[in-house]
Design a protein around this motif. Structure first.
Motif, PDB file in Angstrom:
ATOM      1  N   LEU A 150       0.866  -1.185   0.000  1.00 54.87           N
ATOM      2  CA  LEU A 150       0.000   0.000   0.000  1.00 54.87           C
ATOM      3  C   LEU A 150       0.897   1.228   0.000  1.00 54.87           C
ATOM      4  O   LEU A 150       1.695   1.430   0.930  1.00 54.87           O
ATOM      5  N   LEU A 151       0.775   2.040  -1.050  1.00 51.35           N
ATOM      6  CA  LEU A 151       1.572   3.260  -1.177  1.00 51.35           C
ATOM      7  C   LEU A 151       0.656   4.450  -0.901  1.00 51.35           C
ATOM      8  O   LEU A 151      -0.314   4.677  -1.640  1.00 51.35           O
ATOM      9  N   GLN A 211      -2.637   5.284 -13.873  1.00 50.02           N
ATOM     10  CA  GLN A 211      -2.822   5.150 -15.333  1.00 50.02           C
ATOM     11  C   GLN A 211      -1.488   5.294 -16.060  1.00 50.02           C
ATOM     12  O   GLN A 211      -1.198   4.570 -17.010  1.00 50.02           O
ATOM     13  N   ARG A 212      -0.672   6.212 -15.563  1.00 49.31           N
ATOM     14  CA  ARG A 212       0.636   6.438 -16.200  1.00 49.31           C
ATOM     15  C   ARG A 212       1.542   5.206 -16.075  1.00 49.31           C
ATOM     16  O   ARG A 212       2.422   4.988 -16.885  1.00 49.31           O
ATOM     17  N   HIS A 213       1.307   4.412 -15.024  1.00 49.34           N
ATOM     18  CA  HIS A 213       2.173   3.244 -14.773  1.00 49.34           C
ATOM     19  C   HIS A 213       1.575   1.919 -15.260  1.00 49.34           C
ATOM     20  O   HIS A 213       2.202   0.870 -15.084  1.00 49.34           O
ATOM     21  N   ALA A 214       0.372   1.964 -15.836  1.00 56.39           N
ATOM     22  CA  ALA A 214      -0.319   0.711 -16.164  1.00 56.39           C
ATOM     23  C   ALA A 214       0.517  -0.152 -17.107  1.00 56.39           C
ATOM     24  O   ALA A 214       0.681  -1.361 -16.893  1.00 56.39           O
ATOM     25  N   ALA A 215       1.079   0.451 -18.146  1.00 56.98           N
ATOM     26  CA  ALA A 215       1.852  -0.337 -19.120  1.00 56.98           C
ATOM     27  C   ALA A 215       3.119  -0.895 -18.478  1.00 56.98           C
ATOM     28  O   ALA A 215       3.526  -2.024 -18.769  1.00 56.98           O
ATOM     29  N   ALA A 216       3.734  -0.123 -17.576  1.00 59.46           N
ATOM     30  CA  ALA A 216       4.981  -0.576 -16.935  1.00 59.46           C
ATOM     31  C   ALA A 216       4.728  -1.748 -15.992  1.00 59.46           C
ATOM     32  O   ALA A 216       5.624  -2.552 -15.734  1.00 59.46           O
ATOM     33  N   VAL A 243      -1.353  -0.898  -4.294  1.00 58.97           N
ATOM     34  CA  VAL A 243      -2.496   0.018  -4.246  1.00 58.97           C
ATOM     35  C   VAL A 243      -1.969   1.400  -3.893  1.00 58.97           C
ATOM     36  O   VAL A 243      -1.237   1.557  -2.910  1.00 58.97           O
ATOM     37  N   VAL A 244      -2.321   2.378  -4.723  1.00 55.30           N
ATOM     38  CA  VAL A 244      -1.923   3.769  -4.470  1.00 55.30           C
ATOM     39  C   VAL A 244      -3.125   4.483  -3.877  1.00 55.30           C
ATOM     40  O   VAL A 244      -4.177   4.593  -4.529  1.00 55.30           O
ATOM     41  N   GLU A 298      -3.550  -0.316  -8.624  1.00 60.39           N
ATOM     42  CA  GLU A 298      -4.916   0.159  -8.424  1.00 60.39           C
ATOM     43  C   GLU A 298      -4.887   1.475  -7.638  1.00 60.39           C
ATOM     44  O   GLU A 298      -4.026   1.650  -6.766  1.00 60.39           O
ATOM     45  N   ALA A 299      -5.813   2.376  -7.947  1.00 59.29           N
ATOM     46  CA  ALA A 299      -5.899   3.648  -7.216  1.00 59.29           C
ATOM     47  C   ALA A 299      -7.109   3.630  -6.288  1.00 59.29           C
ATOM     48  O   ALA A 299      -8.169   3.129  -6.660  1.00 59.29           O
ATOM     49  N   ARG A 300      -6.940   4.176  -5.090  1.00 63.49           N
ATOM     50  CA  ARG A 300      -8.032   4.225  -4.117  1.00 63.49           C
ATOM     51  C   ARG A 300      -8.000   5.547  -3.362  1.00 63.49           C
ATOM     52  O   ARG A 300      -6.933   6.144  -3.209  1.00 63.49           O
TER      53      ARG A 300
END
Ligand code: ATR
Length: 278
Positions: free
Chosen positions: A126-127, A164-169, A150-151, A178-180
């Protein structure tokens, strides 16, 4: 003599000059490392001045708050991880121009795996936060073997944009990301990383202790008095508390290797620094 410095504002309390002087001593490298405070709206000029006023001896600099985004803009070449983070904490002055890198994330991962002795393989992380500090570490956390990151952020939109910026990486590492919102978390985590400015502001830990698995590793990127509240909270709830001193030394070790081609003994220097900082 090759010259380096840390640029920030404020910068007078930075431990980086001590860390790099010790790395240089232990590896037999001849260099000088100082600190330079840049005006809040004058990073580019301060960087240019460092380079021109040192008769070609300046080889690079570390960049700290609040200039990591300015440093990304100032670099003519960005490493993949710096481009993903959109933030730079390590500049190298080379013949073909200024190279920007970000060693914060690998510093955090190395501190967890080497100094804290916890493998991240298969872990749930969890970040907390979605500012510059979180952006610098998300890519390397996704590449660490973690099962899920999870961010969670006070402002959900910023967490969504970062994810979203990291999805491909994340894809080649088969890591879920995942964002929460901070108040919309479910489940428990093996590792909690506080990359918000809550500790610095003296605010309470911005998440319920229910997110901690028993014995979870709970890390704050701060160290010294700023981290004390978070560390006490983590210990009170059965987690293993860890401050940001190890990440600081490990990100410096990575920068030192980029500049000098030599890996310094980070664990030894961390132990020495801990004895000084307390
Ligand atoms: P940094 O470069 O240190 O990350 P930043 O880019 O200003 O600084 O980001 C600060 C982060 O701390 C943000 O994620 C911020 O949340 P918002 O995006 O909602 O502003 C978070 N933050 C700061 N104070 C906080 C607090 N008291 N509780 C929770 N989150 C906090």
């Amino acid at each position: 003599m090759d010259l380096y410095c840390v640029m920030g504002n404020p910068v007078e309390h930075s431990r980086s000059p001590w860390i790099h002087a010790r790395f240089a001593e232990l590896t037999g490298q001849a260099l000088e490392y100082g600190r330079r405070q840049a005006p809040v709206d004058g990073f580019a000029q301060a960087l240019a001045q460092f380079r021109t006023s040192t008769q070609g001896q300046a080889r690079g600099c570390n960049v700290t708050v609040p200039f990591k985004f300015d440093a990304a803009a100032a670099a003519e070449h960005l490493s993949d991880r710096a481009a993903l983070a959109q933030a730079v904490n390590c500049l190298s002055f080379r013949e073909d121009g200024v190279h920007g890198d970000n060693t914060d994330g690998v510093g955090l991962v190395n501190d967890i795996t080497r100094n804290a002795g916890l493998s991240l393989a298969g872990r749930d992380v969890l970040l907390l936060g979605a500012g510059g500090a979180a952006a610098g570490v998300l890519g390397p956390l996704l590449a660490s073997g973690a099962r899920r990151v999870v961010v969670a952020n006070r402002t959900l939109g910023k967490a969504i944009a970062l994810v979203q910026r990291h999805a491909a990486a994340a894809l080649p590492h088969h890591a879920e990301v995942e964002a929460r919102a901070l108040d919309d978390l479910s489940g428990q985590f093996d590792v909690l990383v506080n990359a918000t400015a809550s500790s610095l502001a003296g605010d309470a830990v911005p998440v319920s202790a229910d997110v901690l698995k028993p014995g979870a590793l709970a890390i704050d990127m701060m160290y010294g008095p700023a981290a004390a509240g978070f560390l006490a909270w983590a210990a009170r709830h059965g987690a293993t508390p860890r401050d940001g001193l190890g990440m600081l030394v490990e990100q410096a070790a990575e920068a030192f290797e980029i500049w000098r081609g030599v890996r310094p003994p980070a664990a030894q220097v961390l132990a020495e620094l801990r004895a000084i900082v307390g």
